[in-house]
Write an enzyme that holds these catalytic residues in place. Sequence first.
Site, mmCIF file in Angstrom:
data_model
loop_
_atom_site.group_PDB
_atom_site.id
_atom_site.type_symbol
_atom_site.label_atom_id
_atom_site.label_comp_id
_atom_site.label_asym_id
_atom_site.label_seq_id
_atom_site.Cartn_x
_atom_site.Cartn_y
_atom_site.Cartn_z
ATOM 1 N N ASP A 1 12.709 11.019 -28.837
ATOM 2 C CA ASP A 1 11.267 10.793 -28.747
ATOM 3 C C ASP A 1 10.813 10.749 -27.297
ATOM 4 O O ASP A 1 9.615 10.681 -27.014
ATOM 5 C CB ASP A 1 10.843 9.537 -29.505
ATOM 6 C CG ASP A 1 11.527 8.269 -29.016
ATOM 7 O OD1 ASP A 1 12.375 8.357 -28.113
ATOM 8 O OD2 ASP A 1 11.206 7.188 -29.551
ATOM 9 N N SER A 2 11.767 10.841 -26.371
ATOM 10 C CA SER A 2 11.428 11.017 -24.957
ATOM 11 C C SER A 2 10.645 12.296 -24.734
ATOM 12 O O SER A 2 10.049 12.491 -23.667
ATOM 13 C CB SER A 2 12.696 11.028 -24.096
ATOM 14 O OG SER A 2 13.660 11.947 -24.605
ATOM 15 N N GLU B 1 22.758 2.640 -23.501
ATOM 16 C CA GLU B 1 21.932 3.083 -22.371
ATOM 17 C C GLU B 1 21.754 1.983 -21.334
ATOM 18 O O GLU B 1 21.377 0.855 -21.657
ATOM 19 C CB GLU B 1 20.557 3.551 -22.855
ATOM 20 C CG GLU B 1 19.666 4.047 -21.727
ATOM 21 C CD GLU B 1 18.415 4.765 -22.185
ATOM 22 O OE1 GLU B 1 17.623 5.173 -21.309
ATOM 23 O OE2 GLU B 1 18.230 4.930 -23.404
ATOM 24 N N ASP C 1 15.489 11.282 -33.256
ATOM 25 C CA ASP C 1 14.971 9.920 -33.150
ATOM 26 C C ASP C 1 13.938 9.638 -34.231
ATOM 27 O O ASP C 1 13.069 10.482 -34.503
ATOM 28 C CB ASP C 1 14.285 9.713 -31.791
ATOM 29 C CG ASP C 1 15.242 9.263 -30.703
ATOM 30 O OD1 ASP C 1 16.343 8.797 -31.027
ATOM 31 O OD2 ASP C 1 14.869 9.380 -29.518
ATOM 32 N N GLU D 1 16.713 2.558 -32.678
ATOM 33 C CA GLU D 1 16.959 1.669 -31.549
ATOM 34 C C GLU D 1 17.034 0.211 -31.996
ATOM 35 O O GLU D 1 16.307 -0.220 -32.893
ATOM 36 C CB GLU D 1 15.841 1.800 -30.510
ATOM 37 C CG GLU D 1 15.776 3.148 -29.820
ATOM 38 C CD GLU D 1 14.700 3.202 -28.750
ATOM 39 O OE1 GLU D 1 14.501 4.289 -28.187
ATOM 40 O OE2 GLU D 1 14.055 2.167 -28.475
ATOM 41 N N LYS E 1 18.318 8.583 -35.421
ATOM 42 C CA LYS E 1 18.710 7.536 -34.475
ATOM 43 C C LYS E 1 17.679 6.426 -34.482
ATOM 44 O O LYS E 1 16.472 6.693 -34.423
ATOM 45 C CB LYS E 1 18.883 8.092 -33.061
ATOM 46 C CG LYS E 1 19.328 7.018 -32.046
ATOM 47 C CD LYS E 1 19.810 7.629 -30.749
ATOM 48 C CE LYS E 1 18.684 8.154 -29.895
ATOM 49 N NZ LYS E 1 17.783 7.059 -29.401
#
Length: 277
Positions: free
Chosen positions: A43-44, A181, A82, A114, A112
């Site tokens: 999603d970056s 990360e 994501d 978080e 994915k």
Amino acid sequence: MKRPVDFFAMKENGEKITMITAYDYPSAKNVEQAEADMILVGDSLGMVVLGYDSTVPVTIDDMIHHTKAVKRGATDTFIVTDMPFMTYHGSVNETIQNARKIIQESGAHAVKLEGAGEVVNKIARLTEAGAPVVAHLGLTPQSVGLTGSYKVRAKSAQEAQELMDNALAVEAAGAIAIVLEAIPRQLAEKVSKALSIPTIGIGAGLETDGQVLVYHDIIGYGISRRAKFVKAYADIDETIEPALASYVKEVKAETFPEVKHSFTMAEEDLKGLYGRE
């Protein structure tokens, strides 16, 4: 194409796993040609290709759109997508439906998520439903609105223990891998040794089971500032910017296009255009 069972074997055999974050057809094609093991559609993309200030505005439809493009460019590579901001923090049923939509409509092989906490149960339920899940601990960009920074995480003993506990929890819930990360390399090494599933590091040192970087960071494309953990393997902006400037200059000066860039027609056909001599 490698599958989760192959990634487990790579960890077992000490073979490093390579993941590259890509967002579109040409970049995915390049990544597959480089023989990377996995592609992350992160999603970056909100910041890297859509120009947002954070990942928060990115939608499920954005992720599906870009994953479909990546899938067309990399038909033989394992693709992780994501789940964007707040798409897995509602009910379990909502989370499952959002993951189903992403996987069914985009062709992603895994999603994915978080964080830990309530997310651990979502990982477990998605796994039960047959959706492979990659976890993400340490610096979690979707939470920057709360934490206020992109600084390294888990530097204190208490924070390090919490991260270790969370890593064990997401593994127990069924995650197939964990992205670590921006955490101290010593902690990343301990986590990697404690888990049976692969760890993929970004800013987490050499001792993780694999590494991930963003395509644009690796090649130096559209990057104004690189994080400490990014190594630039090229700087194509240095080629792109003068090339575009040269194009603009030549069009203004009427030196492009030249004859060799143009098409022609026979003179007799030209004379006969609309019956005119």
